[in-house]
Design an enzyme around this catalytic site. Sequence first.
Site, PDB file in Angstrom:
ATOM      1  N   ARG A 161      15.453 -11.138   0.549  1.00 41.03           N
ATOM      2  CA  ARG A 161      14.298 -10.312   0.932  1.00 41.03           C
ATOM      3  C   ARG A 161      13.542  -9.806  -0.288  1.00 41.03           C
ATOM      4  NH1 ARG A 161      14.317  -4.523   3.093  1.00 41.03           N
ATOM      5  NH2 ARG A 161      12.394  -4.328   4.319  1.00 41.03           N
ATOM      6  N   HIS A 164       9.391  -9.768  -0.862  1.00 40.38           N
ATOM      7  CA  HIS A 164       8.622  -8.562  -1.128  1.00 40.38           C
ATOM      8  C   HIS A 164       7.992  -8.585  -2.512  1.00 40.38           C
ATOM      9  CE1 HIS A 164       9.848  -5.734   2.309  1.00 40.38           C
ATOM     10  NE2 HIS A 164      10.215  -6.956   2.637  1.00 40.38           N
ATOM     11  N   GLY A 174       2.010 -11.583  -6.537  1.00 40.11           N
ATOM     12  CA  GLY A 174       2.613 -12.880  -6.834  1.00 40.11           C
ATOM     13  C   GLY A 174       4.054 -12.719  -7.272  1.00 40.11           C
ATOM     14  N   ASP A 197       6.220 -12.174  -9.709  1.00 34.06           N
ATOM     15  CA  ASP A 197       6.138 -11.723 -11.095  1.00 34.06           C
ATOM     16  C   ASP A 197       7.050 -10.546 -11.400  1.00 34.06           C
ATOM     17  OD1 ASP A 197       4.951  -9.746  -9.649  1.00 34.06           O
ATOM     18  OD2 ASP A 197       2.982  -9.883 -10.611  1.00 34.06           O
ATOM     19  N   GLU A 205       6.242  -0.048  -6.625  1.00 34.58           N
ATOM     20  CA  GLU A 205       6.204  -0.657  -5.293  1.00 34.58           C
ATOM     21  C   GLU A 205       7.424  -0.265  -4.468  1.00 34.58           C
ATOM     22  OE1 GLU A 205       5.715  -4.901  -5.807  1.00 34.58           O
ATOM     23  OE2 GLU A 205       4.038  -4.615  -7.193  1.00 34.58           O
ATOM     24  N   ASN A 225       9.206  -0.682   1.557  1.00 32.60           N
ATOM     25  CA  ASN A 225      10.312  -0.817   0.613  1.00 32.60           C
ATOM     26  C   ASN A 225      11.213   0.407   0.490  1.00 32.60           C
ATOM     27  OD1 ASN A 225       9.308  -3.373  -0.030  1.00 32.60           O
ATOM     28  ND2 ASN A 225       8.103  -2.613  -1.755  1.00 32.60           N
ATOM     29  N   HIS A 243      15.528 -14.480   8.648  1.00 29.99           N
ATOM     30  CA  HIS A 243      16.131 -13.430   9.474  1.00 29.99           C
ATOM     31  C   HIS A 243      17.378 -13.904  10.210  1.00 29.99           C
ATOM     32  CE1 HIS A 243      12.284 -10.732   9.743  1.00 29.99           C
ATOM     33  NE2 HIS A 243      12.820 -10.774   8.544  1.00 29.99           N
ATOM     34  N   THR A 285      25.450 -15.097  14.812  1.00 36.46           N
ATOM     35  CA  THR A 285      26.137 -15.474  13.565  1.00 36.46           C
ATOM     36  C   THR A 285      25.526 -14.690  12.406  1.00 36.46           C
ATOM     37  OG1 THR A 285      24.610 -17.348  13.308  1.00 36.46           O
ATOM     38  CG2 THR A 285      26.723 -17.793  14.374  1.00 36.46           C
TER      39      THR A 285
END
Length: 336
Positions: A66, A70, A76, A78, A92, A98, A197, A255
Amino acid sequence: MKIKLKKLWVSLIVVSMITTSALGDFGGQLVKRFYKESCPLAEEIVKHNVEVAILRDPRMAASLLRLQFHDCFVLGCDASVLLDTHGDMLSEKQATPNVNSLRGFEVIDYIKYLLEEACPLTVSCSDIITIAARDSVFLRGGPWWEVLLGRRDSLKASFSGANQYIPAPNSSLDSLIVNFKQQGLDIQDLIALSGAHTIGKARCLSFKQRIAQPNMEQTFYVDEFKRHSTFRRILRSQCKDSSRNNELSPLDLQTPAYFDNHYYINLLKGRGLLISDNVLVSEDHEGEIFKKVWEYAVDQDLFFQDFVESMLKMGNINVLTGIEGEIRENCRFVNV
């Protein structure tokens, strides 16, 4: 005079060629085995420590995967998501999608520390995120692929971008399509990458709206066995009131510890945990997305193949290469 000018022109061309060859041009291509000479054990160091982290906390596999999503969806791929708040720059990490949710920062920190000991200022934080995401998928039973490397790290973060571009768990299908398109990703990528997911968990806060709307699933069959209502009752029992907002439920009840195609099987049964999962079938009026969901549900190899292609595509969003950005010494801060 003409001879001197000609020699100068040739020299400039040679210098330009050397510079481009050595440093890469802006927006250059990522490559395989980028650290083969400069840090031969880079990928092994990442893999070993990701494996240790997952053994300690199995949920960390989904968290590291994940983390790349994000990161790449804001500015981008980075490593801007790793930056802490500093001076006028707001992290962020504090953005709504987040805060109190995104995990794995300490794992990346430790891997970076080891890589700095082995190969100082060589392996970028953004490449560490990319390798760790791949290894997390593989260690949970998913596909392995050779990652493309050579990213450099950003000099800034975007708190507003994190709030704007990261898909919300209650997103409509139309908003998801627009969101992915903004990143250069198409509907095929949306369907394949949603399969992430198949591992991980979500907080009650993320799917409370899903269990509060009893008639929101409009799937392809009549729910004569009350599958949807039974599933909602299970979720409702876990999220009785606001005191349980941070209680966790598996994104894939069948699962939860394995990276497989059960996510798509769940969607066909109306058992996607998030609203943004279920809209792939409930709001697909043309039937094209549903068709692909069905294909992935019956053919895990096809899902794995398309997932890898989309991960490689996502991993190339607005990357910094050559002399752009920097190689951070500490993933949490821009170099002094």
